[in-house]
Design an enzyme around this catalytic site. Structure first.
Site: not given
Length: 245
Positions: A53, A111
């Site tokens: 994003d 992540y």
């Protein structure tokens, strides 16, 4: 047809995310496609393994593209790094099997999330972490994290844009660590729904602040209601750290 794998690092602070939204707009994909297309003299599309994003960073994003002509890997790397903006870096280029697909062939993604957990702000990390100015209870966060490891339906940890046939994902590891003013969260899994990592981090922050009981996590997973996690962690603290194939 020749297939090339790119390994990419980027500072996502000023970009609208990975995925191209229009005609080579301000996205990572758009910037790289524009330079590659200029290099080979025809329009090229690249495929990324993770559609990060706006504001999200990458230490090891992986993408691939196909070319009719054989290219010299080190020359491609040099050309891209010469003409891409300096907040995008190509760290490796290699020719791979023609069936290699960066998105569909990935087996695991990791992540990293950085929380600046001091009362005062950190001006140097404001684009690269989330600031939580109240002390987090890391012990409680670790207890909550244990409930999220394994194979679960993660509907409650996604947003309405997640329209997958299956909302089941497997989280391999979820670790919470303290280091020099930071609380860092590292999560690995076979795949993640849209906003899933940021919702997981948000839930752990709520637990760390005493706003959510760690033992409520199993019920939240079971009930599959998206409105039970109020905190969506900021994009600025999220990094795509590694991809395994």
């Amino acid at each position: 047809m020749h297939n090339y794998k790119l390994t990419i690092q980027y500072d996502g602070a000023r970009f609208k995310g990975w995925q191209r939204l229009g005609n080579n707009d301000n996205t990572i994909q758009g910037k790289i496609e524009s330079v590659i297309s200029e290099m080979v003299g025809k329009e090229i599309e690249i495929i990324g393994c993770s559609r990060t994003d706006a504001g999200v960073h990458a230490l090891n994003q992986v993408a691939n593209f196909q070319s009719d002509e054989k290219l010299v890997e080190h020359k491609v790397k040099k050309y891209l790094n010469q003409y891409l903006p300096n907040d995008i870096s190509i760290t490796n280029v290699e020719e791979v099997h023609d069936r290699f697909h960066a998105r569909y062939n990935s087996k695991a993604k990791t992540y990293l999330y950085k929380i600046w957990n001091e009362e005062h702000t950190n001006p140097f990390m404001r684009k690269y972490s989330m600031h939580v100015n109240k002390k987090l209870n890391v012990k409680s966060m670790k207890a909550a994290a244990k409930h999220l490891v394994g194979s679960h339906d993660f509907t409650a940890f996604s947003n309405a844009k997640s329209k997958k046939k299956s909302m089941v994902r497997e989280v391999y590891t979820l670790d919470v660590m303290e280091e020099a003013g930071f609380v860092q969260i590292r999560v690995s899994g076979n795949g993640f729904l849209h906003n899933m990592v940021r919702k997981i981090v948000g839930a752990l922050i709520e637990v760390g602040l005493g706003q959510l009981d760690a033992e409520a996590i199993p019920n939240i997973l079971e009930e599959k209601q998206r409105n039970q996690i109020n905190c969506l962690a900021e994009a600025s603290g999220l990094y795509l750290e590694n991809v395994e194939f």
